[in-house]
Design a protein around this motif. Structure first.
Motif, PDB file in Angstrom:
ATOM      1  N   ASP A   1       0.794  -1.231   0.000  1.00 30.70           N
ATOM      2  CA  ASP A   1       0.000   0.000   0.000  1.00 30.70           C
ATOM      3  C   ASP A   1       0.826   1.281   0.000  1.00 30.70           C
ATOM      4  O   ASP A   1       0.265   2.374   0.075  1.00 30.70           O
ATOM      5  CB  ASP A   1      -0.931   0.022   1.229  1.00 30.70           C
ATOM      6  N   ASP A   2       2.143   1.168  -0.061  1.00 27.82           N
ATOM      7  CA  ASP A   2       2.995   2.353  -0.017  1.00 27.82           C
ATOM      8  C   ASP A   2       3.892   2.411  -1.256  1.00 27.82           C
ATOM      9  O   ASP A   2       4.109   1.396  -1.920  1.00 27.82           O
ATOM     10  CB  ASP A   2       3.871   2.333   1.244  1.00 27.82           C
ATOM     11  N   PRO A   3       4.431   3.596  -1.572  1.00 25.95           N
ATOM     12  CA  PRO A   3       5.321   3.719  -2.734  1.00 25.95           C
ATOM     13  C   PRO A   3       6.593   2.888  -2.560  1.00 25.95           C
ATOM     14  O   PRO A   3       7.051   2.646  -1.441  1.00 25.95           O
ATOM     15  CB  PRO A   3       5.647   5.225  -2.764  1.00 25.95           C
ATOM     16  N   ASP A   4       7.161   2.449  -3.673  1.00 24.29           N
ATOM     17  CA  ASP A   4       8.439   1.746  -3.641  1.00 24.29           C
ATOM     18  C   ASP A   4       9.526   2.672  -3.093  1.00 24.29           C
ATOM     19  O   ASP A   4       9.433   3.902  -3.183  1.00 24.29           O
ATOM     20  CB  ASP A   4       8.842   1.307  -5.051  1.00 24.29           C
ATOM     21  N   VAL A   5      10.550   2.043  -2.539  1.00 26.41           N
ATOM     22  CA  VAL A   5      11.673   2.787  -1.964  1.00 26.41           C
ATOM     23  C   VAL A   5      12.971   2.162  -2.461  1.00 26.41           C
ATOM     24  O   VAL A   5      13.073   0.937  -2.585  1.00 26.41           O
ATOM     25  CB  VAL A   5      11.630   2.747  -0.420  1.00 26.41           C
ATOM     26  N   ILE A   6      13.969   2.990  -2.757  1.00 26.38           N
ATOM     27  CA  ILE A   6      15.303   2.485  -3.060  1.00 26.38           C
ATOM     28  C   ILE A   6      16.253   2.939  -1.960  1.00 26.38           C
ATOM     29  O   ILE A   6      16.169   4.081  -1.471  1.00 26.38           O
ATOM     30  CB  ILE A   6      15.804   2.952  -4.442  1.00 26.38           C
ATOM     31  N   TYR A   7      17.152   2.030  -1.565  1.00 27.59           N
ATOM     32  CA  TYR A   7      18.100   2.304  -0.490  1.00 27.59           C
ATOM     33  C   TYR A   7      19.516   2.067  -0.984  1.00 27.59           C
ATOM     34  O   TYR A   7      19.807   1.058  -1.632  1.00 27.59           O
ATOM     35  CB  TYR A   7      17.811   1.380   0.694  1.00 27.59           C
ATOM     36  N   THR A   8      20.398   3.010  -0.680  1.00 27.03           N
ATOM     37  CA  THR A   8      21.822   2.873  -0.989  1.00 27.03           C
ATOM     38  C   THR A   8      22.616   3.305   0.239  1.00 27.03           C
ATOM     39  O   THR A   8      22.092   3.993   1.133  1.00 27.03           O
ATOM     40  CB  THR A   8      22.248   3.729  -2.192  1.00 27.03           C
ATOM     41  N   GLU A   9      23.881   2.904   0.275  1.00 28.03           N
ATOM     42  CA  GLU A   9      24.756   3.293   1.378  1.00 28.03           C
ATOM     43  C   GLU A   9      26.041   3.888   0.838  1.00 28.03           C
ATOM     44  O   GLU A   9      26.512   3.517  -0.242  1.00 28.03           O
ATOM     45  CB  GLU A   9      25.121   2.081   2.249  1.00 28.03           C
ATOM     46  N   ASP A  10      26.611   4.796   1.636  1.00 24.31           N
ATOM     47  CA  ASP A  10      27.980   5.231   1.388  1.00 24.31           C
ATOM     48  C   ASP A  10      28.791   4.904   2.640  1.00 24.31           C
ATOM     49  O   ASP A  10      28.319   4.177   3.520  1.00 24.31           O
ATOM     50  CB  ASP A  10      28.054   6.721   1.023  1.00 24.31           C
TER      51      ASP A  10
ATOM     52  N   ALA B   1      11.921   7.700  -2.518  1.00 20.27           N
ATOM     53  CA  ALA B   1      10.772   7.154  -3.238  1.00 20.27           C
ATOM     54  C   ALA B   1      10.533   7.938  -4.523  1.00 20.27           C
ATOM     55  O   ALA B   1       9.458   7.842  -5.123  1.00 20.27           O
ATOM     56  CB  ALA B   1       9.522   7.206  -2.349  1.00 20.27           C
ATOM     57  N   ASN B   2      11.533   8.690  -4.960  1.00 21.03           N
ATOM     58  CA  ASN B   2      11.414   9.469  -6.189  1.00 21.03           C
ATOM     59  C   ASN B   2      11.091   8.543  -7.354  1.00 21.03           C
ATOM     60  O   ASN B   2      11.840   7.606  -7.639  1.00 21.03           O
ATOM     61  CB  ASN B   2      12.725  10.209  -6.454  1.00 21.03           C
ATOM     62  N   PRO B   3       9.985   8.780  -8.067  1.00 22.08           N
ATOM     63  CA  PRO B   3       9.551   7.851  -9.125  1.00 22.08           C
ATOM     64  C   PRO B   3      10.591   7.637 -10.222  1.00 22.08           C
ATOM     65  O   PRO B   3      10.762   6.513 -10.704  1.00 22.08           O
ATOM     66  CB  PRO B   3       8.288   8.519  -9.682  1.00 22.08           C
ATOM     67  N   GLU B   4      11.294   8.688 -10.630  1.00 14.16           N
ATOM     68  CA  GLU B   4      12.295   8.531 -11.689  1.00 14.16           C
ATOM     69  C   GLU B   4      13.469   7.676 -11.209  1.00 14.16           C
ATOM     70  O   GLU B   4      13.986   6.834 -11.952  1.00 14.16           O
ATOM     71  CB  GLU B   4      12.792   9.912 -12.139  1.00 14.16           C
ATOM     72  N   THR B   5      13.871   7.873  -9.956  1.00 17.16           N
ATOM     73  CA  THR B   5      14.964   7.076  -9.399  1.00 17.16           C
ATOM     74  C   THR B   5      14.546   5.615  -9.271  1.00 17.16           C
ATOM     75  O   THR B   5      15.323   4.699  -9.574  1.00 17.16           O
ATOM     76  CB  THR B   5      15.372   7.621  -8.019  1.00 17.16           C
ATOM     77  N   ILE B   6      13.303   5.400  -8.836  1.00 15.35           N
ATOM     78  CA  ILE B   6      12.788   4.036  -8.702  1.00 15.35           C
ATOM     79  C   ILE B   6      12.745   3.354 -10.062  1.00 15.35           C
ATOM     80  O   ILE B   6      13.140   2.185 -10.203  1.00 15.35           O
ATOM     81  CB  ILE B   6      11.380   4.038  -8.069  1.00 15.35           C
ATOM     82  N   ARG B   7      12.288   4.050 -11.072  1.00 14.03           N
ATOM     83  CA  ARG B   7      12.197   3.485 -12.415  1.00 14.03           C
ATOM     84  C   ARG B   7      13.590   3.124 -12.944  1.00 14.03           C
ATOM     85  O   ARG B   7      13.796   2.043 -13.509  1.00 14.03           O
ATOM     86  CB  ARG B   7      11.497   4.471 -13.347  1.00 14.03           C
ATOM     87  N   ASP B   8      14.532   4.011 -12.731  1.00 15.43           N
ATOM     88  CA  ASP B   8      15.907   3.741 -13.177  1.00 15.43           C
ATOM     89  C   ASP B   8      16.480   2.533 -12.444  1.00 15.43           C
ATOM     90  O   ASP B   8      17.110   1.661 -13.056  1.00 15.43           O
ATOM     91  CB  ASP B   8      16.780   4.968 -12.915  1.00 15.43           C
TER      92      ASP B   8
END
Length: 282
Positions: free
Chosen positions: A216-225, A233-240
């Protein structure tokens, strides 16, 4: 008479746990030593947990529930306590990971945290020279409980072949970790693939990333440095990221061939016979 440290139960999950343990132990008419005898630990350890100087473990919490008849109260609370021991910057991701329906991750350096053995995880965490290694280790093991749920998240993992060859923790630890990865082959909710060296350049040369999907929630991308983690949850970042992950899956070996590659590493580097068939050319 020693001064008893009074806890503010609203200060943290650990303080709340200690406050409730003392309150319920005293309500049951038990001394520290009495409860310790029942749950197979010292009264001193009970006292340290009651004053938030020691972090409780899951097994301890289950024994306390049985001893005090608290109907799973401490077993339920300990997950929140352990999660609070994670680095502050990592806690939001751990919360989201626990709620995800689908997890898709590419790892170029290490085995994904949910698939790590205890000793492999200990070796990884120790590289940061933390003050509370045991607590961080317990928190990482607690994260893995989501894979044991009645309906765990679908977990898609692509590991770079380099992960199989880097001897984290020494020979025995790494052998056991590879055997653990092999044991996941028949898990219905886990799909493990290896991206072989022969692929060369690929869609995520920049590093590891994890995609989380929810009902029920938007997709999320996680990265680490080196310093912290980042979620968006930026749609363009998620799509990429989704396109990159699809490219990695397509370039990676199949689940079956990935298992054969892991078997080959076990035999060649660790002398572990696994009944391997024809090893894929990687």
């Amino acid at each position: 008479m020693p001064l008893i440290r009074e806890l503010d139960p609203s200060a943290s999950p650990l303080d709340y746990y200690g406050y409730e343990l003392r309150r319920r132990r005293e309500a049951a008419g038990l001394r520290l030593r009495d409860l310790g005898d029942v749950v197979f630990c010292t009264g001193s350890l009970i006292g340290q947990i009651e004053t938030a100087r020691k972090v409780p473990q899951r097994e301890f919490s289950e024994r306390v529930d049985a001893a005090l008849g608290t109907d799973g109260f401490f077993s339920g609370l300990v997950g929140l306590v352990l999660r609070s021991q994670l680095p502050t910057w990592f806690q939001p991701f751990a919360d989201m990971e626990a709620k995800a329906t689908y997890i898709s991750t590419y790892q170029c350096q290490l085995v994904y945290g949910l698939l790590q053995t205890k000793e492999y995880a200990r070796a990884v965490l120790a590289t940061g020279q933390p003050d509370k290694l045991d607590e961080l280790l317990a928190a990482r093991m607690e994260r893995q409980r989501i894979l044991k749920r009645e309906q765990p998240p679908v977990t898609l993992v692509v590991l770079d072949e380099a992960v199989l060859h880097r001897p984290i923790g020494g020979r025995e630890v790494m052998r056991d970790q590879l055997l653990h990865l092999l044991s996941l082959k028949d898990e219905r909710w886990i799909r493990l693939q290896v991206l072989p060296f022969r692929v060369g350049e690929h869609a995520s040369l920049d590093g590891s990333f994890t995609l989380l999907r929810f009902d029920d929630d938007p997709d999320v991308i996680y990265t680490e440095d080196l310093i912290s983690g980042h979620m968006t949850a930026n749609p363009e970042t998620i799509r990429d990221a989704a396109l990159r992950y699809a490219g990695l899956q397509g370039a990676a070996l199949s689940v079956e061939d990935s298992a054969e590659l892991i078997k080959g590493v076990l035999e060649e580097r660790y002398g572990q016979q696994t009944g391997t068939g024809q090893r894929p050319v990687a």
